[in-house]
Design an enzyme around this catalytic site. Structure first.
Site, PDB file in Angstrom:
ATOM      1  N   GLY A  87       0.820  -1.212   0.000  1.00 39.23           N
ATOM      2  CA  GLY A  87       0.000   0.000   0.000  1.00 39.23           C
ATOM      3  C   GLY A  87       0.847   1.252   0.000  1.00 39.23           C
ATOM      4  N   CYS A 102       7.208   5.901  14.771  1.00 40.03           N
ATOM      5  CA  CYS A 102       8.178   4.877  15.177  1.00 40.03           C
ATOM      6  C   CYS A 102       9.051   4.361  14.035  1.00 40.03           C
ATOM      7  CB  CYS A 102       7.452   3.714  15.842  1.00 40.03           C
ATOM      8  SG  CYS A 102       6.464   4.256  17.222  1.00 40.03           S
ATOM      9  N   ARG A 124       1.839  11.919  12.105  1.00 44.14           N
ATOM     10  CA  ARG A 124       3.293  12.071  11.979  1.00 44.14           C
ATOM     11  C   ARG A 124       3.836  11.135  10.894  1.00 44.14           C
ATOM     12  NH1 ARG A 124       4.982  11.542  18.181  1.00 44.14           N
ATOM     13  NH2 ARG A 124       3.130  10.224  18.163  1.00 44.14           N
TER      14      ARG A 124
HETATM   15  C1  UGA Z   1       5.122   0.051  15.621  1.00 45.43           C
HETATM   16  C2  UGA Z   1       5.324  -1.428  16.022  1.00 45.43           C
HETATM   17  O1  UGA Z   1       4.393  -2.256  15.330  1.00 45.43           O
HETATM   18  C3  UGA Z   1       5.145  -1.604  17.531  1.00 45.43           C
HETATM   19  O2  UGA Z   1       5.426  -2.943  17.899  1.00 45.43           O
HETATM   20  C4  UGA Z   1       6.111  -0.669  18.260  1.00 45.43           C
HETATM   21  O3  UGA Z   1       5.961  -0.750  19.659  1.00 45.43           O
HETATM   22  C5  UGA Z   1       5.871   0.764  17.816  1.00 45.43           C
HETATM   23  O4  UGA Z   1       6.017   0.859  16.380  1.00 45.43           O
HETATM   24  C6  UGA Z   1       6.879   1.632  18.513  1.00 45.43           C
HETATM   25  O5  UGA Z   1       8.072   1.453  18.280  1.00 45.43           O
HETATM   26  O6  UGA Z   1       6.485   2.429  19.381  1.00 45.43           O
HETATM   27  P1  UGA Z   1       2.974   1.625  15.222  1.00 45.43           P
HETATM   28  O7  UGA Z   1       3.948   2.594  14.642  1.00 45.43           O
HETATM   29  O8  UGA Z   1       1.987   2.092  16.230  1.00 45.43           O
HETATM   30  O9  UGA Z   1       3.770   0.400  15.922  1.00 45.43           O
HETATM   31  O10 UGA Z   1       2.120   1.030  14.029  1.00 45.43           O
HETATM   32  P2  UGA Z   1       2.088  -0.310  13.154  1.00 45.43           P
HETATM   33  O11 UGA Z   1       0.777  -0.955  13.340  1.00 45.43           O
HETATM   34  O12 UGA Z   1       3.279  -1.134  13.350  1.00 45.43           O
HETATM   35  O13 UGA Z   1       2.094   0.301  11.678  1.00 45.43           O
HETATM   36  C7  UGA Z   1       3.201   1.063  11.204  1.00 45.43           C
HETATM   37  C8  UGA Z   1       2.974   1.491   9.781  1.00 45.43           C
HETATM   38  O14 UGA Z   1       3.110   0.373   8.894  1.00 45.43           O
HETATM   39  C9  UGA Z   1       1.590   2.085   9.477  1.00 45.43           C
HETATM   40  O15 UGA Z   1       1.763   3.230   8.681  1.00 45.43           O
HETATM   41  C10 UGA Z   1       0.883   0.999   8.703  1.00 45.43           C
HETATM   42  O16 UGA Z   1      -0.068   1.515   7.810  1.00 45.43           O
HETATM   43  C11 UGA Z   1       2.051   0.369   7.974  1.00 45.43           C
HETATM   44  N1  UGA Z   1       1.806  -1.026   7.560  1.00 45.43           N
HETATM   45  C12 UGA Z   1       1.639  -1.997   8.489  1.00 45.43           C
HETATM   46  C13 UGA Z   1       1.776  -1.355   6.211  1.00 45.43           C
HETATM   47  O17 UGA Z   1       1.939  -0.493   5.326  1.00 45.43           O
HETATM   48  N2  UGA Z   1       1.572  -2.662   5.849  1.00 45.43           N
HETATM   49  C14 UGA Z   1       1.406  -3.629   6.764  1.00 45.43           C
HETATM   50  O18 UGA Z   1       1.225  -4.804   6.358  1.00 45.43           O
HETATM   51  C15 UGA Z   1       1.433  -3.308   8.113  1.00 45.43           C
END
Ligand code: UGA
Length: 432
Positions: free
Chosen positions: A253, A260, A327
Site C-alpha cells: 500500500g 516509530c 506524523r
Molecule cells: C510500531 C510497532 O508495530 C510496535 O510494535 C512498536 O511498539 C511501535 O512501532 C513503537 O516502536 O512504538 P505503530 O507505529 O503504532 O507500531 O504502528 P504499526 O501498526 O506497526 O504500523 C506502522 C505502519 O506500517 C503504518 O503506517 C501501517 O499503515 C504500515 N503497515 C503496516 C503497512 O503499510 N503494511 C502492513 O502490512 C502493516
C-alpha cells in the site's frame, strides 16, 4: 509497587495507565505543565481507544496521579521508567537530550535504591550512558540499577498490546533489577525474555526494522505484480501461510508512517554506521517506503492524464486507522505532491482533521466521505479506516465526476467495483 513514568506521551500514558490497572501506584510525570493540568482534569491529549476510560478509572481508584515534579516521583517510587521522546536529528541520529536530562534529574533526587528503566526506544549503548550519567550526578553513594524494557505496543491497539504482549523483554545487569521487573509483569502471564541491556536495546530496533522490511519487501513485490498482471494480495496470502514467513505486515500500500518506524530506522542506520557497519538493507527499506508515495501519485497522474485543476477526494489522513496521529503519514506527502501538480483536494478522516489543519493548506476538509467525493475526478484511499470499507458505492459513483478509485491500501475487490462501473487502480493488483 510504587512506580513512576517520566514522559506522558503515547507510550508513557498507556504504560502508566496499564500498570495502575494491574494494581500498582503510578505517578505519570511530564515537564509540560499545561499537559499535566489537562490530564488532571481528565482530558487526554491523544486519541487511543479505551485509554480515556482506563485513566479515569484508575485516577478514581487513586492508583494513578499526574505530576510535573520529577522530584516527587523519584522520592515516592522504587521503579522509574523513562518514556520521554527520542526524536530524529537531521542526520537520522536519535536526539537523546531528553533522556540525559531525565537521568540527571533522577540522580539529583534519589534518596535510596532506585531501578531506572529505559522504556523509550533508544540506540544500543544508551543504557551505558544513563548509568554513567546517574553515577556522575548522584549525591551520595546511593545504589541503583539501570534496565532496558522496550515497549512493543502499537497505536490504535495499545492497551490490548500492553495487556497481552507476545513477549516482554527485560535487559538487566543484576538479579534485583530482574526480580523487580519480573514481579511487576507477572500478572500479564506473558513469556519474559531476560537479556543484557544491550541485547534488549537491539531487540527493539531490530523488531521495528524487521517489520518495516516486511512492508517494503511486499511493496517492492507489488511493483512487479503491476508490471506483469499478478495480484499482490494473492502473492502475500500464498507467502504468509508459510509459518516461517507469517501473514502479518505483508499488506502492500502507501507504506509505513507514524512516529516509530521512520524514526527508528533512521536511528538504527545511524548507530550501525557509528559502530562501523553500513546497514544497506535498511537504507533500501527506507528508499522503497519513500518511493511508494511517489508511486501512488504517479498512478493518479497516469489515470487522470492532466492533474492540474482536477479535484481528488482523499479518504484517510492518519498514518493508520484508529489513531489521530499524522506524523510521517503518507497522506501528507501525497496531498502536497498532488497540490504541487495543481490538484484541488477534498479530504475526510474520522479523527485527524484537526491535526491536519496545522500542516495542510488550501484543502477542503469534509464532514464525511460523501462530501469529499462530491465533484471529484478521483477517489483516493490512503488509510484503511473500517468506515471506508463499507461505502455506498452507487452513491459514490453518482457524486464523483469520474468513476475512478485509487485504492492506496488495497481494501476493495477490483471486480466488485468494476462491475458497478468504476475504474479501479490498486497497488500491485494487476496492470494499472
Ligand atoms: C510500531 C510497532 O508495530 C510496535 O510494535 C512498536 O511498539 C511501535 O512501532 C513503537 O516502536 O512504538 P505503530 O507505529 O503504532 O507500531 O504502528 P504499526 O501498526 O506497526 O504500523 C506502522 C505502519 O506500517 C503504518 O503506517 C501501517 O499503515 C504500515 N503497515 C503496516 C503497512 O503499510 N503494511 C502492513 O502490512 C502493516
Amino acid at each position: 509497587m510504587n512506580i513512576s513514568i517520566i514522559g506522558s506521551g503515547y507510550v508513557g500514558l498507556v504504560t502508566g495507565a496499564c500498570f495502575a490497572e494491574l494494581g500498582n501506584k503510578v505517578i505519570c510525570v511530564d515537564n509540560d505543565e499545561a499537559k499535566v493540568a489537562l490530564l488532571k482534569k481528565g482530558i487526554i491529549p491523544i486519541y487511543e481507544p479505551g485509554l480515556s476510560e482506563l485513566i479515569k478509572n484508575n485516577v478514581g481508584k487513586k492508583r494513578l496521579i499526574f505530576s510535573s515534579s520529577i522530584k516527587d516521583a523519584v522520592k515516592n517510587s522504587e521503579v522509574i521508567f523513562i518514556a520521554v521522546g527520542t526524536p530524529s536529528l537531521p542526520h537520522g541520529e536519535a536526539d537523546l537530550t531528553g533522556i540525559e536530562n531525565v537521568a540527571q534529574n533522577i540522580a539529583l533526587n534519589m534518596t535510596g535504591y532506585r531501578l531506572i528503566v529505559e522504556k523509550s526506544t533508544v540506540p544500543v549503548e544508551t543504557g551505558e550512558w544513563v548509568k554513567k550519567t546517574i553515577s556522575t550526578y548522584v549525591k551520595r553513594n546511593i545504589k541503583f540499577d539501570v534496565a532496558s524494557n522496550p515497549e512493543f505496543l502499537k497505536e490504535g491497539s495499545a492497551i490490548n498490546d500492553f495487556m497481552h504482549p507476545d513477549r516482554i523483554v527485560i535487559g538487566v545487569e543484576s538479579n534485583k533489577a530482574r526480580d523487580l521487573l519480573v514481579s511487576l509483569y507477572k500478572p500479564l502471564n506473558a513469556p519474559i525474555v531476560v537479556t543484557n541491556i544491550k541485547s534488549a536495546e537491539i531487540i527493539k530496533h531490530s523488531s521495528n526494522a524487521f517489520l518495516a522490511t516486511k512492508i517494503s519487501f511486499i511493496n517492492a513485490i507489488s511493483k512487479i505484480c503491476d508490471k506483469v498482471g499478478a495480484d499482490v494480495k494473492e502473492v502475500a496470502q500464498g507467502m504468509g501461510l508459510d509459518k516461517r514467513i507469517g501473514p502479518s505486515f505483508l499488506n502492500a500500500g502507501a507504506g509505513y508512517g507514524g512516529s516509530c518506524f521512520p524514526k527508528d530506522l533512521d536511528a538504527f542506520i545511524n548507530i550501525s554506521e557509528k559502530m562501523g557497519y553500513d546497514f544497506n538493507l535498511l537504507k533500501a527499506v527506507k528508499e522503497i517506503n519513500e518511493d511508494q508515495r511517489e508511486f501512488i501519485f504517479q498512478k493518479i497522474k497516469k489515470s487522470l492524464w492532466i492533474v492540474k485543476g482536477k479535484t481528488v477526494a482523499v479518504l484517510g489522513l492518519s498514518f493508520k486507522p484508529n489513531t489521530d496521529d499524522i506524523r510521517s503519514a503518507p497522506s501528507i506527502d501525497i496531498i502536497k505532491r498532488l497540490q504541487e501538480e495543481g490538484a484541488k483536494i477534498h479530504v475526510y478522516d474520522p479523527q485527524s482533521i484537526e491535526k491536519a489543519k496545522a500542516v495542510l493548506d488550501k484543502v477542503h476538509f469534509c464532514k464525511d466521505p460523501y462530501e469529499a467525493c462530491k465533484g471529484a475526478e478521483c477517489l483516493l484511499v490512503i488509510t484503511e479506516w473500517n468506515e471506508f470499507k463499507e461505502l455506498d458505492f452507487i452513491k459514490v459513483k453518482k457524486l464523483l465526476k469520474r468513476p475512478l478509485i485509487v485504492d492506496g491500501r488495497n481494501i476493495y475487490e477490483p471486480q466488485k467495483l468494476e462491475k458497478i462501473g468504476f475504474t479501479y487502480v490498486g497497488i500491485g493488483r494487476g496492470k494499472s
